[in-house]
Structure formats: structure tokens, C-alpha cells
Design an enzyme around this catalytic site. Structure first.
Site, mmCIF file in Angstrom:
data_model
loop_
_atom_site.group_PDB
_atom_site.id
_atom_site.type_symbol
_atom_site.label_atom_id
_atom_site.label_comp_id
_atom_site.label_asym_id
_atom_site.label_seq_id
_atom_site.Cartn_x
_atom_site.Cartn_y
_atom_site.Cartn_z
ATOM 1 N N MET A 287 0.965 -1.190 0.107
ATOM 2 C CA MET A 287 0.088 -0.077 -0.161
ATOM 3 C C MET A 287 0.786 1.291 -0.159
ATOM 4 S SD MET A 287 -2.902 1.721 0.161
ATOM 5 C CE MET A 287 -4.059 0.303 0.438
ATOM 6 N N CYS A 288 0.461 2.161 -0.874
ATOM 7 C CA CYS A 288 1.226 3.294 -0.963
ATOM 8 C C CYS A 288 0.466 4.524 -1.071
ATOM 9 C CB CYS A 288 2.229 3.682 -2.027
ATOM 10 S SG CYS A 288 3.656 2.002 -1.768
#
Length: 640
Positions: free
Chosen positions: A1-2
Site C-alpha cells: 500500500m502506498c
């Protein structure tokens, strides 16, 4: 996740290296492990890249990443298959290595056609002055765009912000394909042309014709200086799933075992269906494919060294790496059961169960103390621990909502299946005051650009659930608990594919199996704009990653290949007919009463729906979200 973001400006005097303060804050919430910025410029344009990483696998790879030729990559995704990524490798770097070696547009499209897993990306191709971006076929990762009509600039971001004064211009990037912008050409013309490379079913003959309506819809929502065209080369991405089987039975449809359902359904009722050899084979195939999907999603993350089984039983403070949005309903029960097959035995699993206060009660001194302790997440008093033994006979009535009751029952089923596992049933209790506070300060800007009552209800419920701040209630004690699991599994996608909603039953009764097929086809087509972008933004706000086993490409392809009557039989009663295939799988996995629970939407099961206003419709624009937007804008103006 970013959290990924790229801001592009074509006017030097308006360019700033700094993102708006609260946009940068929203991005950092998604990626607490690493934050970096990078500026790329050429004659006529400047690009500001911002990357914020939640580290989950391989070596921590800071973003944005840049190669020796000046190409820049931002990646918010997980490669679960299609592209080889070894356990010690990071998929961001692997994807960038592949992109850097691409010699043509078709090579880039071929790469993204192979990836199985959720993704959104931004890629600056320096040699051609191209900016590529897009989301996966289902839209499991959020990506928004914002176009500024004043200076003809634009921004791409995982999450938006409301305090810019132009909140309505943040829109979700459509999942019709991958987009490309020629920055050098745009710098000259001051007109942004979005070149679309659409998804295409392998059996489809004409890409352009399929997307005429889609292009018209995209263009209608954009400023005049932005246009969308299908790429000149007529290239496309391969659809990652097989088309939906629209076959209808030759004879009028009726289940051969309808007679057994004329009495109230029981577990034995479902077991009778499994005496059919073909049915049993299909159910086992489904279990096997879904199990692999869950396995990929619970093992693709870094974890501590495993303890031996003996040591595991002695250790009660092991950290859970995986959490499940858990109502005790069939979707979350099946996911929990399969996760139990693959997560190391020494590792707890967090079951996140959210409930909203159902009624206000006169506040006694004890109630005040309890309320303060819960809101502040302090250790409860001994008196409260003794007086709040949470059983089915004496629950905390203010939070005794349907999902809490089924959740506790589901916990007992899971404990019976695997008594060696530490199952952390996290009771997340939300008061009206807390709901209103966090909606105003956090949740509203994550739900945007969606704005209906349904978005408000589900967005708030998922935000509080995934935050994981609640109470562990055992036979011995009640203690405050904060789930730190970085991966959150959710059952979304099951209802859409298996006829789980009440509207599916209405559609079947009105239009038969043909109408039901069309409804299910539409469900998957709109799941990106209806659910997934919003849920990704809401869960990601806690520095956690949402993973969707029912939307694994192989799971969807398998379900799409089956005729509708092998997935659901809506001639049968609620609690049996909808999601029949999943119910049969639950029986095979050893689940009991949860296999017979009828569908109950999260907003009703958690009791958030109509908590504040009782005469709303789900499709209405949510006044609370609109008012919040105006409040934030007013505060911003006062600051200025």
C-alpha cells in the site's frame, strides 16, 4: 500500500514543490514507512512526484523510484501472480525494472496485462515525455485526478483533499484502461489529451465501438481543456478475467432438490445438496481456488520468525499480521476459515467487529467512566471488567447490534474449528459523538468524491472497523486493544458475483435468469466506482492495506465460467438461495450456523444506517458530507 501523487504544471510562475499541507498529510497516512519527493522538468512543464510507502514485502523500496535514463515510477499495488516476484524481492522494483526495459507501447500494455493483483500506478517515460497512469481492471486501488482550469495544471493522487476550495473537481480515474498524456504536446497546446488504452475481452472484435459510451461519459465530467481519445494505434490491454457465462437452462429453471427446502432450512438441508456428485465437484473447485487467493493475500507480507507449536501455545502477546472485517456472516466466516489454513499457527488473527450505539441512555457515573475509558482506549476499571461479561445473555445493550451478535457466534465456530489459534475478536464500539467528530475531521475527505448516504454509512463503518481500536472480551477479562495488523481482508465481491443482494432476488422475480445475469454483469462493471476506490482510501488512511480475495482474477474467472444456477438459486428461501455456492463451501469447510445466515448489509448490521436521520434513502446525496465540506472550506478561508 502506498500514497502516490504527481502534480503537473505548464506555467513556471505557478509551480510549487510543495503539495497542499493536508493533501500531503493524507498521503503520508497511507504510507508511514517512507516518504520522498522528486521534481522532473523539461521545456514547458514540471512534474512533482510524491511517494509514501507502507512496507509489506521484500526490501523497503522508497518511492518515487528513478532510473539512469530519468524514468520515474510510483506504484500502489501488489503483484500476486503473472509477474515473478521472489519472497525477498519488492514488487515495486520488479515492476520498474520491467518498465525500464519496455521498448514500445505494446510492451508496456503487455506488462500490465500480465499482472494479477490490485494496482494503481504513475509512470513518467522521460524519452517520450509521456505520463502513463491507471488502475487495475476492478479498481481495487484508488487513484483520483484533478484538473485546474485556471493554469491548465492537473494532479493525480491516491487520495484527494477538500480544503482546496475545488473539492468537486477531484474524480476517480475510471478503470476503462490505462491512460497516457504527451506532456510536451500539452505544454504547447495547453490542452490535455488523455490517450486511452482500454481493456479488451479476448473474444471482442472492436475495441473502439465498445468504449464510445465510456469515452463520452468520461469527457462529460471533465473541463473543456481536457479530452479523451482511444489511442491511435488501437492497442489494448487483455481482460484479466473470462467473460460472464450468460447461458440459460434449456428447460424452465427449478432446482431438482426444491422439495427439501419446503421446511425451515438447516445445515442438513445444505448437506443434502452435496450428495450430487457434480455439485460437490464444483464446490471443491471453488474452495481450492478461493483458498489459493486467500493464501497469496495472507503470506505476501513480512512477518516475524515463527514459533514452534508448543511455544505458540505459551505465548499470548504475539502480534497479528492479518485482520478481517468480521460480521460473523458467511463471507467473513469463509475468509477467516481459509486464512486459518495458511497463517502460521503461532500467529493470532484479528477479527474486527464494529457496532454503532443504538440508543442514548441516562449517563450514570459508571457509564461516564466507561465512556471515557473507551474513547481514550485506556485500560478499563476492574468494576467494569466484572460487570461487562459479554455473553449472548447479557450483552452491552447499547452496542448489541445484529453484527455483534452474529460476530460472537461466528467466533465460537472458529474457536471450535481451531482451538489452538488465538482469535482476537475486537469489539469496536462507536458513539454518535465519535462518529460525528471523525467524519468531520477525517472520513469525509476520504469518501469524496463519492457523496451518497450509502457512501457515508459504509465509509464510516469501514473506517472505524479497519482502525481496529476496541476491546478484547474473554472469559477472564476485558481489555483495550489496538489491532496493528497491516493487512485487512474484506469479503467484498461475494454478493456481487453470487446474487447476494435483495435487488438480485427482485430482479430474478421480475426478469428471470436472463435479467439476473445482466444484473450480475453490471455489478462487477461498476464495483470500482461504487465501492473499491472508497474502501481503499478509507482503510489506507490507517496505514493498512485492503485485500479482496473474492476479487482475485482466478476466483472471478472461475465464477464467471459457471452458469448462474450453480452460483445461486433464488427460487429458494433467504439464507439458502443467495450465494448458494458459498454456503455449500462453508459446509464443506466445517462451518455450521453461519452457513445459513441471510445477507445483511454492513450499514444495517452495524446499525450506522439511520443513526442520525431516519428518512434518508441510500442513493440520496448525504447532507452531512456536504455540510462538512462547507465547514472545512470556511475554516480554511478564516486561516487565510
Amino acid at each position: 500500500m502506498c500514497g502516490i501523487c504527481c502534480s503537473v504544471n505548464f506555467t513556471a510562475e505557478h509551480f510549487s514543490k510543495d503539495l497542499q499541507e493536508n493533501l500531503l498529510y493524507n498521503l503520508k497516512q497511507r504510507g508511514p514507512s517512507s516518504s520522498n519527493q522528486l521534481v522532473k522538468s523539461d521545456v514547458g512543464y514540471k512534474c512533482f512526484f510524491s511517494g509514501h510507502v507502507l512496507h509489506l514485502r521484500g526490501v523497503l523500496t522508497a518511492q518515487p523510484v528513478e532510473d539512469e535514463r530519468g524514468n520515474v515510477f510510483l506504484w500502489n499495488g501488489e503483484v500476486f501472480s503473472g509477474i515473478k516476484v521472489d519472497a525477498q524481492e519488492n514488487d515495486t522494483q520488479i515492476m520498474f525494472n520491467h518498465l525500464s526495459s519496455c521498448k514500445s507501447e505494446s510492451d508496456i500494455l503487455s506488462l500490465f496485462s500480465q499482472v494479477q493483483g490490485p494496482w494503481s500506478f504513475i509512470y513518467y517515460q522521460a524519452s517520450n515525455h509521456y505520463l502513463w497512469f491507471g488502475r487495475d481492471f476492478f479498481g481495487r486501488r484508488s487513484l483520483l485526478w484533478h484538473f485546474n482550469n485556471v493554469d491548465k495544471s492537473f494532479c493525480l493522487s491516491s487520495v484527494g483533499t477538500q480544503t482546496s476550495g475545488v473539492a468537486d473537481w477531484w474524480q476517480e480515474v475510471p478503470v476503462f484502461g490505462v491512460f497516457r498524456i504527451d506532456l510536451k504536446s500539452t505544454a504547447v497546446s495547453k490542452c490535455v489529451v488523455l490517450h486511452l488504452y482500454p481493456w479488451k475481452c479476448i473474444s471482442s472484435d472492436s475495441v473502439a465501438e465498445e468504449y464510445v459510451n465510456s469515452l463520452a461519459k468520461i469527457s462529460a465530467d471533465l473541463p473543456k481543456f481536457v479530452s479523451v481519445v482511444v489511442n491511435d494505434t488501437k492497442l489494448y490491454l487483455e481482460n484479466p478475467v473470462v467473460p460472464l457465462n450468460m447461458m440459460l437452462p434449456k428447460a424452465p429453471f427449478e432446482s431438482p432438490s426444491t422439495e427439501i427446502f419446503r421446511v425451515p432450512p438447516t445445515r442438513e438441508t445444505l448437506q443434502a445438496c452435496l450428495t450430487d456428485k457434480h455439485v460437490k465437484e464444483v464446490v471443491q473447485q471453488f474452495i481450492d481456488i478461493l483458498s489459493i487467493a486467500v493464501k497469496k493475500r495472507v503470506l505476501c507480507l513480512a512477518r516475524d520468525e515463527n514459533l514452534t507449536p508448543d511455544k505458540a501455545l505459551e505465548t499470548h502477546d504475539r502480534r497479528a499480521n492479518v485482520a478481517i472485517l468480521f460480521s460473523g456472516g458467511i463471507d467473513s466466516m469463509v475468509i477467516a476459515s481459509l486464512a486459518d489454513h495458511h497463517i502460521p499457527v503461532d500467529e493470532p488473527i484479528d477479527l474486527l467487529n464494529v457496532a454503532f450505539m443504538t440508543e442514548e441512555k441516562p449517563t450514570t457515573s459508571l457509564n461516564k467512566k466507561k465512556s471515557k475509558q473507551k474513547n481514550d482506549c485506556e485500560v478499563p476499571s476492574k468494576e467494569y471488567s466484572q460487570n461487562s461479561a459479554v455473553t449472548s445473555d447479557d450483552p452491552d445493550k447499547q452496542f448489541c447490534v445484529p453484527d455483534r451478535i452474529t460476530g460472537r457466534a461466528g467466533l465460537k465456530e472458529l474457536q471450535a474449528l481451531n482451538p489452538s489459534r488465538i482469535w482476537n475478536f475486537v469489539e469496536i464500539n462507536v458513539s454518535l459523538q465519535e462518529l460525528q467528530k471523525f467524519r468531520r475531521t477525517r472520513i469525509c475527505q476520504l469518501i469524496q468524491p463519492l457523496d451518497t448516504v450509502l457512501d457515508d454509512s459504509i465509509g464510516c463503518a469501514v473506517w472505524f472497523a479497519s482502525r481496529g481500536m476496541g476491546w478484547l472480551v474473554t472469559q477472564d477479562e476485558v481489555k483495550s486493544y489496538q489491532s496493528n495488523a497491516k493487512v485487512v481482508l474484506t469479503g467484498i465481491g461475494a454478493d456481487e458475483q453470487l446474487g447476494g443482494y435483495s435487488r438480485h432476488r427482485i430482479c430474478f422475480q421480475t426478469h428471470g435468469l436472463e435479467g439476473l445475469n445482466k444484473e450480475i454483469q453490471m455489478e462487477l462493471g461498476r464495483i470500482s466506482s461504487r465501492n473499491l476506490g472508497r474502501d481503499d482510501r478509507v482503510i489506507g488512511d490507517h496505514g493498512k492495506e485492503a485485500r479482496f480475495p473474492f476479487l482475485d482474477e482466478n476466483v472471478v474467472s472461475f465464477l464467471n465460467s459457471l452458469p448462474i444456477w450453480e452460483k445461486a438459486n433464488l427460487t429458494l428461501p433467504r439464507g439458502i438461495g443467495e450465494k448458494l455456492l458459498l454456503r455449500l463451501a462453508a459446509i464443506e469447510l466445517g462451518l455450521t450456523s453461519s452457513a445459513l445466515l441471510p445477507k445483511r448489509a454492513m450499514q444495517f448490521g452495524s446499525r450506522i444506517a439511520k443513526m442520525e436521520k431516519k428518512n434518508e434513502k441510500a442513493s440520496d446525496k448525504c447532507g452531512r458530507l456536504q455540510r462538512t465540506t462547507l465547514e472545512n472550506l470556511s475554516i480554511e478561508k478564516i486561516k487565510m
